[in-house]
Write a protein that holds these residues in place. Structure first.
Motif, PDB file in Angstrom:
ATOM      1  N   MET A 178       5.772 -52.376  31.529  1.00 23.88           N
ATOM      2  CA  MET A 178       4.902 -52.105  30.393  1.00 23.88           C
ATOM      3  C   MET A 178       5.654 -51.237  29.387  1.00 23.88           C
ATOM      4  N   LYS A 179       5.690 -51.698  28.163  1.00 26.59           N
ATOM      5  CA  LYS A 179       6.349 -50.948  27.101  1.00 26.59           C
ATOM      6  C   LYS A 179       5.485 -49.759  26.696  1.00 26.59           C
ATOM      7  N   LYS A 180       6.127 -48.626  26.452  1.00 28.45           N
ATOM      8  CA  LYS A 180       5.379 -47.429  26.081  1.00 28.45           C
ATOM      9  C   LYS A 180       5.020 -47.415  24.596  1.00 28.45           C
ATOM     10  N   ILE A 181       5.837 -48.049  23.766  1.00 25.73           N
ATOM     11  CA  ILE A 181       5.542 -48.148  22.335  1.00 25.73           C
ATOM     12  C   ILE A 181       5.455 -49.622  21.982  1.00 25.73           C
ATOM     13  N   ARG A 182       4.374 -49.994  21.311  1.00 24.90           N
ATOM     14  CA  ARG A 182       4.121 -51.395  20.988  1.00 24.90           C
ATOM     15  C   ARG A 182       3.913 -51.583  19.493  1.00 24.90           C
ATOM     16  N   LYS A 183       3.878 -52.847  19.093  1.00 21.70           N
ATOM     17  CA  LYS A 183       3.614 -53.198  17.703  1.00 21.70           C
ATOM     18  C   LYS A 183       2.224 -52.696  17.323  1.00 21.70           C
ATOM     19  N   GLY A 184       2.118 -52.067  16.157  1.00 20.93           N
ATOM     20  CA  GLY A 184       0.848 -51.555  15.678  1.00 20.93           C
ATOM     21  C   GLY A 184       0.611 -50.091  15.988  1.00 20.93           C
ATOM     22  N   ASP A 185       1.471 -49.478  16.806  1.00 25.66           N
ATOM     23  CA  ASP A 185       1.326 -48.054  17.130  1.00 25.66           C
ATOM     24  C   ASP A 185       1.770 -47.198  15.955  1.00 25.66           C
ATOM     25  N   SER A 186       1.151 -46.036  15.817  1.00 27.70           N
ATOM     26  CA  SER A 186       1.527 -45.072  14.798  1.00 27.70           C
ATOM     27  C   SER A 186       2.541 -44.112  15.418  1.00 27.70           C
ATOM     28  N   VAL A 187       3.716 -44.006  14.800  1.00 31.17           N
ATOM     29  CA  VAL A 187       4.787 -43.183  15.356  1.00 31.17           C
ATOM     30  C   VAL A 187       5.311 -42.202  14.315  1.00 31.17           C
ATOM     31  N   ILE A 188       6.007 -41.176  14.813  1.00 34.03           N
ATOM     32  CA  ILE A 188       6.671 -40.196  13.967  1.00 34.03           C
ATOM     33  C   ILE A 188       8.140 -40.164  14.362  1.00 34.03           C
ATOM     34  N   VAL A 189       9.018 -40.055  13.367  1.00 34.93           N
ATOM     35  CA  VAL A 189      10.454 -40.005  13.627  1.00 34.93           C
ATOM     36  C   VAL A 189      10.820 -38.576  13.979  1.00 34.93           C
ATOM     37  N   ARG A 190      11.559 -38.405  15.082  1.00 37.56           N
ATOM     38  CA  ARG A 190      11.889 -37.073  15.576  1.00 37.56           C
ATOM     39  C   ARG A 190      13.264 -36.600  15.155  1.00 37.56           C
ATOM     40  N   THR A 191      14.225 -37.507  14.971  1.00 35.08           N
ATOM     41  CA  THR A 191      15.587 -37.112  14.629  1.00 35.08           C
ATOM     42  C   THR A 191      16.132 -37.997  13.521  1.00 35.08           C
ATOM     43  N   GLY A 192      17.233 -37.552  12.929  1.00 30.45           N
ATOM     44  CA  GLY A 192      17.904 -38.344  11.907  1.00 30.45           C
ATOM     45  C   GLY A 192      17.480 -37.964  10.507  1.00 30.45           C
ATOM     46  N   ARG A 193      17.908 -38.747   9.549  1.00 27.28           N
ATOM     47  CA  ARG A 193      17.642 -38.414   8.145  1.00 27.28           C
ATOM     48  C   ARG A 193      16.194 -38.622   7.763  1.00 27.28           C
ATOM     49  N   ASP A 194      15.442 -39.395   8.537  1.00 29.13           N
ATOM     50  CA  ASP A 194      14.026 -39.631   8.261  1.00 29.13           C
ATOM     51  C   ASP A 194      13.123 -38.807   9.171  1.00 29.13           C
ATOM     52  N   ALA A 195      13.631 -37.736   9.740  1.00 27.06           N
ATOM     53  CA  ALA A 195      12.849 -36.915  10.674  1.00 27.06           C
ATOM     54  C   ALA A 195      11.577 -36.406   9.996  1.00 27.06           C
ATOM     55  N   GLY A 196      10.452 -36.547  10.687  1.00 26.55           N
ATOM     56  CA  GLY A 196       9.174 -36.090  10.165  1.00 26.55           C
ATOM     57  C   GLY A 196       8.356 -37.181   9.507  1.00 26.55           C
ATOM     58  N   LYS A 197       8.973 -38.307   9.168  1.00 25.71           N
ATOM     59  CA  LYS A 197       8.231 -39.397   8.535  1.00 25.71           C
ATOM     60  C   LYS A 197       7.387 -40.135   9.568  1.00 25.71           C
ATOM     61  N   GLN A 198       6.230 -40.601   9.132  1.00 24.54           N
ATOM     62  CA  GLN A 198       5.341 -41.359  10.006  1.00 24.54           C
ATOM     63  C   GLN A 198       5.221 -42.778   9.485  1.00 24.54           C
ATOM     64  N   GLY A 199       4.930 -43.705  10.403  1.00 19.61           N
ATOM     65  CA  GLY A 199       4.753 -45.091  10.010  1.00 19.61           C
ATOM     66  C   GLY A 199       4.189 -45.904  11.154  1.00 19.61           C
ATOM     67  N   ILE A 200       3.910 -47.165  10.866  1.00 16.10           N
ATOM     68  CA  ILE A 200       3.367 -48.103  11.846  1.00 16.10           C
ATOM     69  C   ILE A 200       4.494 -49.018  12.319  1.00 16.10           C
ATOM     70  N   VAL A 201       4.555 -49.264  13.614  1.00 18.68           N
ATOM     71  CA  VAL A 201       5.566 -50.156  14.180  1.00 18.68           C
ATOM     72  C   VAL A 201       5.214 -51.587  13.785  1.00 18.68           C
ATOM     73  N   THR A 202       6.157 -52.274  13.127  1.00 18.50           N
ATOM     74  CA  THR A 202       5.919 -53.654  12.712  1.00 18.50           C
ATOM     75  C   THR A 202       6.600 -54.659  13.623  1.00 18.50           C
ATOM     76  N   ALA A 203       7.644 -54.226  14.341  1.00 16.79           N
ATOM     77  CA  ALA A 203       8.339 -55.123  15.266  1.00 16.79           C
ATOM     78  C   ALA A 203       9.002 -54.307  16.356  1.00 16.79           C
ATOM     79  N   VAL A 204       9.034 -54.881  17.552  1.00 21.82           N
ATOM     80  CA  VAL A 204       9.704 -54.257  18.683  1.00 21.82           C
ATOM     81  C   VAL A 204      10.825 -55.181  19.126  1.00 21.82           C
ATOM     82  N   LEU A 205      12.056 -54.672  19.074  1.00 24.27           N
ATOM     83  CA  LEU A 205      13.211 -55.416  19.539  1.00 24.27           C
ATOM     84  C   LEU A 205      13.574 -54.888  20.926  1.00 24.27           C
ATOM     85  N   GLU A 206      14.752 -55.206  21.456  1.00 23.59           N
ATOM     86  CA  GLU A 206      15.147 -54.778  22.806  1.00 23.59           C
ATOM     87  C   GLU A 206      14.868 -53.287  23.030  1.00 23.59           C
TER      88      GLU A 206
END
Length: 102
Positions: free
Chosen positions: A1-29
């Protein structure tokens, strides 16, 4: 079972976009495409038969799954757990204990 799926609301924790929130539109490997996050400029050649004009476009690129976390009801990052509830596996947020929809 995948822990994060399409349609989930997520927040970016690291990198240049840290702190941004968005909706998952696609899940790859092991990567996710999140709307409004990890946007790069891409050069596109014109294709008159398809009606595409050439130039620079904004393209949403995948981000590694380890760099994001689900958002709980308080707007904070939360880890995801899996438990068995009434004979079915369900995902739940570890910060609030709330179960997530299947």
């Amino acid at each position: 079972m995948k822990k994060i799926r399409k349609g989930d609301s997520v927040i970016v924790r690291t990198g240049r976009d840290a702190g941004k929130q968005g909706i998952v539109t696609a899940v790859l490997e092991n990567k996710l495409v999140v709307e409004g996050v990890n946007i790069y400029k891409k050069s596109v050649k014109p294709n008159p038969s398809a009606g595409i004009t050439g130039g620079m476009i904004d393209k949403v690129m995948p981000i590694h799954i380890s760099n994001v976390a689900l958002v709980d009801g308080n707007g904070k990052a939360s880890r995801v757990g899996i438990k068995v509830d009434a004979g079915k596996k369900v995902r739940f947020l570890k910060t609030t204990g709330a179960t997530l929809s299947a």
